[in-house]
Design an enzyme around this catalytic site. Structure first.
Site, short mmCIF file in Angstrom:
data_model
loop_
_atom_site.label_atom_id
_atom_site.label_comp_id
_atom_site.label_asym_id
_atom_site.label_seq_id
_atom_site.Cartn_x
_atom_site.Cartn_y
_atom_site.Cartn_z
N GLY A 12 0.82 -1.21 0.00
CA GLY A 12 0.00 0.00 0.00
C GLY A 12 0.85 1.26 0.00
N ASP A 57 -1.58 -13.41 5.73
CA ASP A 57 -2.85 -12.72 5.50
C ASP A 57 -3.46 -12.40 6.85
OD1 ASP A 57 -5.67 -12.24 4.84
OD2 ASP A 57 -5.17 -13.07 2.87
N SER A 136 -7.20 5.56 12.80
CA SER A 136 -7.63 6.54 11.81
C SER A 136 -8.52 7.62 12.41
CB SER A 136 -8.42 5.81 10.71
OG SER A 136 -9.14 6.74 9.93
N GLU A 138 -11.00 8.60 11.04
CA GLU A 138 -12.38 8.17 10.77
C GLU A 138 -13.08 7.71 12.05
OE1 GLU A 138 -14.81 7.40 8.05
OE2 GLU A 138 -13.78 9.18 7.36
N TYR A 160 -16.00 0.90 8.28
CA TYR A 160 -14.54 1.03 8.38
C TYR A 160 -14.15 1.71 9.70
CZ TYR A 160 -9.94 3.18 7.56
OH TYR A 160 -8.63 3.61 7.68
N HIS A 190 -3.69 11.25 4.63
CA HIS A 190 -2.38 11.58 4.07
C HIS A 190 -2.27 10.93 2.70
CE1 HIS A 190 -2.13 8.25 6.93
NE2 HIS A 190 -1.30 7.68 6.07
N ARG A 195 -0.87 7.28 -3.84
CA ARG A 195 -2.20 7.07 -3.28
C ARG A 195 -3.04 6.28 -4.28
NH1 ARG A 195 -5.33 6.64 1.22
NH2 ARG A 195 -6.29 8.59 1.82
P1 NAP Z 1 -3.68 1.14 1.23
O1 NAP Z 1 -2.82 1.83 0.25
O2 NAP Z 1 -5.13 0.90 0.90
O3 NAP Z 1 -3.01 -0.26 1.62
C1 NAP Z 1 -3.69 -1.26 2.29
C2 NAP Z 1 -2.80 -2.47 2.42
O4 NAP Z 1 -3.50 -3.48 3.15
C3 NAP Z 1 -2.38 -3.10 1.09
O5 NAP Z 1 -1.01 -3.38 1.14
C4 NAP Z 1 -3.18 -4.40 1.05
O6 NAP Z 1 -2.49 -5.44 0.37
C5 NAP Z 1 -3.23 -4.73 2.53
N1 NAP Z 1 -4.27 -5.72 2.83
C6 NAP Z 1 -5.56 -5.71 2.47
N2 NAP Z 1 -6.17 -6.83 2.89
C7 NAP Z 1 -5.24 -7.57 3.55
C8 NAP Z 1 -5.25 -8.82 4.20
N3 NAP Z 1 -6.34 -9.58 4.26
N4 NAP Z 1 -4.10 -9.28 4.76
C9 NAP Z 1 -2.96 -8.54 4.69
N5 NAP Z 1 -2.89 -7.34 4.08
C10 NAP Z 1 -4.01 -6.86 3.52
O7 NAP Z 1 -3.68 1.95 2.63
P2 NAP Z 1 -2.71 3.12 3.13
O8 NAP Z 1 -3.25 4.42 2.67
O9 NAP Z 1 -1.31 2.74 2.86
O10 NAP Z 1 -2.99 3.07 4.69
C11 NAP Z 1 -2.24 2.22 5.54
C12 NAP Z 1 -3.04 1.97 6.82
O11 NAP Z 1 -3.30 3.21 7.46
C13 NAP Z 1 -4.41 1.32 6.61
O12 NAP Z 1 -4.64 0.49 7.72
C14 NAP Z 1 -5.37 2.50 6.63
O13 NAP Z 1 -6.66 2.07 7.03
C15 NAP Z 1 -4.70 3.38 7.66
N6 NAP Z 1 -4.94 4.81 7.54
C16 NAP Z 1 -4.70 5.44 6.35
C17 NAP Z 1 -4.87 6.81 6.25
C18 NAP Z 1 -4.61 7.53 4.96
O14 NAP Z 1 -5.05 8.70 4.84
N7 NAP Z 1 -3.87 6.96 4.02
C19 NAP Z 1 -5.29 7.55 7.38
C20 NAP Z 1 -5.51 6.86 8.58
C21 NAP Z 1 -5.31 5.50 8.66
P3 NAP Z 1 -2.91 -6.05 -1.08
O15 NAP Z 1 -1.97 -5.45 -2.05
O16 NAP Z 1 -2.70 -7.49 -0.89
O17 NAP Z 1 -4.34 -5.68 -1.32
O1 G4F Z 2 -10.43 10.36 -0.15
P1 G4F Z 2 -11.54 9.73 0.59
O2 G4F Z 2 -12.16 8.53 -0.02
O3 G4F Z 2 -10.98 9.47 2.05
P2 G4F Z 2 -11.70 9.25 3.48
O4 G4F Z 2 -13.06 8.68 3.34
O5 G4F Z 2 -11.57 10.52 4.24
O6 G4F Z 2 -10.78 8.12 4.11
C1 G4F Z 2 -9.35 8.16 4.03
O7 G4F Z 2 -8.85 8.84 5.15
C2 G4F Z 2 -9.10 8.18 6.40
C3 G4F Z 2 -8.51 9.06 7.51
O8 G4F Z 2 -9.42 10.04 7.88
C4 G4F Z 2 -8.46 6.81 6.36
F1 G4F Z 2 -8.62 6.18 7.55
C5 G4F Z 2 -9.08 5.99 5.24
O9 G4F Z 2 -8.43 4.73 5.16
C6 G4F Z 2 -8.85 6.73 3.92
O10 G4F Z 2 -7.46 6.74 3.66
O11 G4F Z 2 -12.73 10.81 0.80
C7 G4F Z 2 -12.50 12.08 1.37
C8 G4F Z 2 -13.77 12.93 1.23
C9 G4F Z 2 -15.04 12.24 1.73
O12 G4F Z 2 -15.78 13.13 2.52
C10 G4F Z 2 -15.83 11.94 0.45
O13 G4F Z 2 -17.24 11.96 0.60
O14 G4F Z 2 -13.98 13.21 -0.14
C11 G4F Z 2 -15.35 13.10 -0.42
N1 G4F Z 2 -15.53 12.83 -1.86
C12 G4F Z 2 -16.22 13.63 -2.72
N2 G4F Z 2 -16.24 13.08 -3.94
C13 G4F Z 2 -15.10 11.76 -2.54
C14 G4F Z 2 -15.54 11.92 -3.85
N3 G4F Z 2 -14.35 10.71 -2.16
C15 G4F Z 2 -14.04 9.77 -3.09
N4 G4F Z 2 -13.28 8.71 -2.74
N5 G4F Z 2 -14.47 9.87 -4.39
C16 G4F Z 2 -15.23 10.92 -4.82
O15 G4F Z 2 -15.62 11.01 -5.99
#
Ligand code: NAP
Ligand code: G4F
Length: 343
Positions: A12, A57, A136, A138, A160, A190, A195
């Site tokens: 990821g 997994d 998160s 969230e 989630y 982030h 992404r």
């Molecule tokens: P991401 O790009 O969606 O990556 C998710 C990862 O989880 C992928 O490597 C995926 O692997 C793995 N995964 C899914 N199902 C799995 C399973 N059954 N067993 C083992 N691995 C599995 O997410 P990210 O943005 O890097 O975020 C990393 C973590 O931070 C996540 O837990 C997310 O919920 C959390 N988080 C993200 C944000 C954000 O804004 N990015 C904010 C707060 C928290 P595959 O390639 O195998 O699918």
């Molecule tokens: O980019 P998003 O899908 O991220 P969201 O739902 O905030 O979640 C991300 O951040 C979380 C941390 O706060 C993580 F835990 C989570 O794993 C993930 O990385 O949506 C952001 C906002 C939402 O309010 C959504 O309703 O954008 C709004 N939005 C508007 N149009 C959209 C769209 N989101 C998506 N994905 N696609 C649209 O077309």
């Protein structure tokens, strides 16, 4: 001897930045990868050649125990999850299993491999493995105060968010029950050129790049009024590492402290490419969520004071970086679903 880190979610966005950061710090880095022929694993192997792969997994307890036994990590970073919020309504049970129960399975694997017995309580039986859980913002969901701190109440608005709250409380519980060094980073949104294309920032920057190159004329989005605290993933993984180096296990909020709306994100991205967003963006009610998180804004004071952590990349710099990267990717004939914008 080099310290060893095991990262779940290695394929990821965060897994890649964290792996790079830990390699730079001299760690031996292992990534847990799932599936028999997962194309994201081959992509990761090409780009992060120094990362060792161990199969496993989050749905499979035995595989996690084997992975911990084999790697013998000093630190485990649990980043693996179903992380796309809309998918969590479509596949709520799977989200609970991976994003929620996966945390339990990983903590159990560490507890068992560290020889910590259930009856020994927290009396000095912590084992040596330090554990980071990717919590998160969230979890705050319908926020009760702004900005949100480590003590703001949770009111998750999606399956989630509920699954993340379970993982968060469980991490705290393993710390209290078994004296484990187990912490959660409550990270706000982030982003980066790596992404996933389904998240709004990348959907927008890819849309801008396609429009700029004449590949399409329209970008369809959902709720433009939602506000988020967006930062750069490369900055945030450093906070994860710092949390595991701290003197005591504590949870931290990580974000910039500044909010922008999706509308402002769209304006910034189109402007970065010299385009007028109002000529191209259409909104679609079908993309609204069953329950929206209207706003999220971090108060990262504790991380600044105790970890010395600061975000470096501003919102405008982040958007410009992503637009530029997507323009380059598409100009070079890359496929965002296959290649993403990796290095
Ligand atoms: P991401 O790009 O969606 O990556 C998710 C990862 O989880 C992928 O490597 C995926 O692997 C793995 N995964 C899914 N199902 C799995 C399973 N059954 N067993 C083992 N691995 C599995 O997410 P990210 O943005 O890097 O975020 C990393 C973590 O931070 C996540 O837990 C997310 O919920 C959390 N988080 C993200 C944000 C954000 O804004 N990015 C904010 C707060 C928290 P595959 O390639 O195998 O699918
Ligand atoms: O980019 P998003 O899908 O991220 P969201 O739902 O905030 O979640 C991300 O951040 C979380 C941390 O706060 C993580 F835990 C989570 O794993 C993930 O990385 O949506 C952001 C906002 C939402 O309010 C959504 O309703 O954008 C709004 N939005 C508007 N149009 C959209 C769209 N989101 C998506 N994905 N696609 C649209 O077309």
């Amino acid at each position: 001897m080099a310290r060893r880190a095991l990262i779940t979610g290695i394929t990821g966005q965060d897994g890649s930045y964290l792996a790079e950061h830990l390699l730079e710090q001299g760690y031996e880095v292992w990534g847990l990868a799932r599936g028999q022929a997962n194309p994201r694993v081959s992509r990761m192997r090409k780009l992060l050649a120094d990362v060792h792969v161990v199969r496993g997994d989050l749905l499979d307890q035995g595989s996690l125990i084997s992975a911990v036994e084999r790697v013998q990590p000093d630190e485990v970073y649990n980043l693996g999850a179903i992380s796309f919020v809309p998918m969590s309504w479509e596949q709520a049970e799977l989200t609970a299993e991976v994003t929620g129960m996966g945390v339990l399975r990983m903590l159990e694997a560490i507890r068992v491999c560290s020889g910590v017995s259930r009856s020994s309580g927290s009396a000095g039986s912590s084992g040596q493995i330090r554990f980071y859980q990717a919590s998160s913002s969230e979890m705050f969901g319908q926020v009760s105060e702004t900005p949100q701190t480590e003590s703001t109440a949770f009111h998750p608005r999606s399956p989630y968010g509920v699954a993340k709250a379970y993982g968060h409380f469980l991490t705290q519980n393993y710390r209290e029950s078994y004296g484990m060094f187990a912490v959660s980073g409550i990270l706000f949104n982030h982003e980066s050129p790596r992404r996933g294309a389904e998240f709004v920032t990348r959907k927008v920057t890819l849309g801008v790049a396609r429009i700029k190159l004449g590949l399409t004329a329209q970008l369809r989005l959902g709720n433009l009024e939602a506000r988020r605290d967006w930062g750069f993933a490369g900055d945030y993984v450093k906070a994860m590492h710092l949390m595991l180096q701290a003197g005591s296990p504590e949870d931290y909020v990580i974000g910039t402290g500044r909010m922008k709306s999706v509308r402002e994100l769209v304006e910034a991205a189109f402007t970065a490419a010299g385009l007028d967003w109002e000529r191209h963006v259409v909104t679609d009610r079908a993309l609204h969520r069953p329950a929206e998180v209207d706003l999220l804004c971090a108060d990262p004071k504790k991380a600044r004071a105790q970890l010395g952590w600061e975000p470096r990349v501003s919102f405008d710099e982040l958007v410009a970086m992503m637009v530029e990267s997507d323009l380059r990717l598409l100009t070079d004939g890359g496929d965002p679903d296959q290649d993403s914008s990796w290095p």
